[in-house]
Design a protein around this motif. Structure first.
Motif, short mmCIF file in Angstrom:
data_model
loop_
_atom_site.label_atom_id
_atom_site.label_comp_id
_atom_site.label_asym_id
_atom_site.label_seq_id
_atom_site.Cartn_x
_atom_site.Cartn_y
_atom_site.Cartn_z
N ARG A 177 0.84 -1.21 0.00
CA ARG A 177 0.00 0.00 0.00
C ARG A 177 0.87 1.26 0.00
N LEU A 178 1.95 1.25 0.75
CA LEU A 178 2.85 2.40 0.74
C LEU A 178 3.55 2.52 -0.62
N LEU A 179 3.89 1.38 -1.22
CA LEU A 179 4.49 1.40 -2.55
C LEU A 179 3.51 1.96 -3.57
N THR A 180 2.24 1.62 -3.41
CA THR A 180 1.20 2.15 -4.30
C THR A 180 1.15 3.67 -4.22
N SER A 181 1.27 4.21 -3.01
CA SER A 181 1.27 5.67 -2.83
C SER A 181 2.43 6.30 -3.58
N GLY A 182 3.62 5.71 -3.45
CA GLY A 182 4.79 6.25 -4.13
C GLY A 182 4.68 6.18 -5.63
N LEU B 260 -5.54 7.99 -9.40
CA LEU B 260 -5.91 8.25 -8.01
C LEU B 260 -7.01 7.30 -7.53
N PHE B 261 -7.97 7.01 -8.42
CA PHE B 261 -9.05 6.10 -8.02
C PHE B 261 -8.51 4.71 -7.71
N PHE B 262 -7.65 4.18 -8.59
CA PHE B 262 -7.14 2.82 -8.38
C PHE B 262 -6.13 2.78 -7.23
N ALA B 263 -5.40 3.88 -7.01
CA ALA B 263 -4.51 3.92 -5.86
C ALA B 263 -5.31 3.81 -4.56
N LEU B 264 -6.41 4.56 -4.47
CA LEU B 264 -7.27 4.48 -3.29
C LEU B 264 -7.95 3.12 -3.20
N TRP B 265 -8.29 2.55 -4.34
CA TRP B 265 -8.93 1.22 -4.36
C TRP B 265 -7.98 0.17 -3.77
N LEU B 266 -6.72 0.21 -4.19
CA LEU B 266 -5.75 -0.75 -3.69
C LEU B 266 -5.43 -0.52 -2.22
N ILE B 267 -5.38 0.75 -1.82
CA ILE B 267 -5.06 1.07 -0.43
C ILE B 267 -6.21 0.70 0.51
N MET B 268 -7.45 0.98 0.10
CA MET B 268 -8.59 0.81 0.98
C MET B 268 -9.16 -0.62 0.93
N GLN C 149 -1.22 8.76 4.66
CA GLN C 149 -2.05 9.00 5.84
C GLN C 149 -3.34 8.18 5.78
N VAL C 150 -3.89 8.03 4.59
CA VAL C 150 -5.06 7.16 4.43
C VAL C 150 -4.70 5.73 4.82
N THR C 151 -3.52 5.28 4.38
CA THR C 151 -3.05 3.94 4.73
C THR C 151 -2.88 3.79 6.23
N GLN C 152 -2.27 4.78 6.87
CA GLN C 152 -2.09 4.74 8.34
C GLN C 152 -3.43 4.69 9.04
N GLU D 228 -3.21 2.66 15.15
CA GLU D 228 -2.54 2.97 16.42
C GLU D 228 -1.39 3.97 16.22
N ASN D 229 -0.87 4.05 14.99
CA ASN D 229 0.21 5.01 14.69
C ASN D 229 -0.29 6.29 14.02
N TYR D 230 -1.59 6.35 13.83
CA TYR D 230 -2.17 7.51 13.14
C TYR D 230 -2.29 8.71 14.08
N LEU D 231 -1.80 9.86 13.63
CA LEU D 231 -1.93 11.08 14.43
C LEU D 231 -3.33 11.66 14.25
N PRO D 232 -4.04 11.93 15.34
CA PRO D 232 -5.40 12.45 15.23
C PRO D 232 -5.47 13.71 14.38
N PHE D 233 -6.51 13.78 13.56
CA PHE D 233 -6.81 14.93 12.70
C PHE D 233 -5.79 15.15 11.58
N SER D 234 -4.95 14.14 11.29
CA SER D 234 -3.97 14.30 10.21
C SER D 234 -4.67 14.44 8.85
#
Length: 255
Positions: free
Chosen positions: A4-9, A40-48, A102-105, A111-117
């Motif tokens: 998922r992080l590789l997809t973002s990159g 962008l659509f397929f990146a979000l599809w793969l991540i989510m 941040q969507v991935t996190q 648990e590693n996500y910063l609130p309101f990021s």
């Protein structure tokens, strides 16, 4: 997680490539825009993932990066060729990579996500989108003599979408916020009309419009979040000074 992080990159890299192709081959405008949507659509599809309790969230999360990318390219059409174009492409791609990470996190490493990021990044995306978008519309009106009435309606519609997204991403109740979105959209439409008649450059008008957007949207957001007044104002005043400096600088740009 790594995939998922590789997809973002990879999405960021493809966005840079598309921007560079569009700079070199402007005739590919529609193909480029379609490619941005698909990437962008397929990146979000793969991540989510495929199984979501709220499938519509995929489209809501698509709004900030897509609007930023499209508005940035629209603005670049009125900028003299040079290093600034490549800087815009890299900046947009870098911001989108951060957003996707941040969507991935949020979804997979909460648990590693910063609130309101996500809320903060989306707010920043919207601010720059409004600047690039309004500046582009002012330029279209100045240089191409396009209908001011249609541009105003389009501005109002796009502003409403961004405000609606702000309501969704902050998890505000619709009953409490729908009138804020409508009233703020109407106020900004009136401001767009007023600014269009002033003898300033399109970048200066866009900066004024962005400051007005920031004031209304962040003021509304702070009010609905019931943020303590002093803490809220401190950060906003500092950022408003930055926006004022941007306005002073942009008034001298020869683009």
């Amino acid at each position: 997680m790594f995939i998922r992080l590789l997809t973002s990159g990879l999405a960021g890299l493809l966005i840079v490539i598309i921007f560079e192709i569009l700079y070199a081959w402007p005739a590919a405008l529609y193909v480029g825009f379609f490619s941005l949507v698909v990437i962008l659509f397929f990146a979000l599809w793969l991540i989510m993932g495929k199984k979501l309790k709220t499938p519509g969230s995929r489209f809501y999360l698509l709004i900030p990066p897509l609007f930023l990318a499209v508005s940035t390219y629209g603005f670049s059409l009125f900028v003299n060729p040079g290093i600034i174009l490549h800087g815009l492409a890299l900046s947009v791609a870098g911001g989108i990579v951060l957003y996707l990470c941040q969507v991935t996190q949020y979804l997979w490493r909460h648990e590693n996500y910063l609130p309101f990021s996500l809320e903060s990044i989306s707010s920043g995306f919207h601010l720059f989108t409004i600047f690039f978008l309004s500046a582009s519309f002012f330029a279209v009106n100045i240089f191409l003599n396009f209908s001011l009435f249609l541009l105003t309606l389009l501005t109002g519609g796009l502003v409403f979408i961004l405000l609606w997204h702000t309501i969704w991403i902050n998890k505000f109740l619709l009953k409490e916020t729908k009138y804020f979105a409508i009233v703020n959209s109407l106020l900004l439409m009136e401001l767009f009309l007023a600014l269009s008649s002033l003898p300033y450059s399109f970048t200066s008008k866009g900066a004024w419009f962005a400051i007005a957007w920031y004031t209304l949207s962040e003021g509304t957001r702070g009010y609905l979040l019931k943020t303590p007044l002093k803490a809220y104002l401190k950060g906003r005043i500092i950022f408003s000074i930055f926006l004022a400096l941007l306005l002073v600088v942009s008034s001298k740009w020869k683009i």
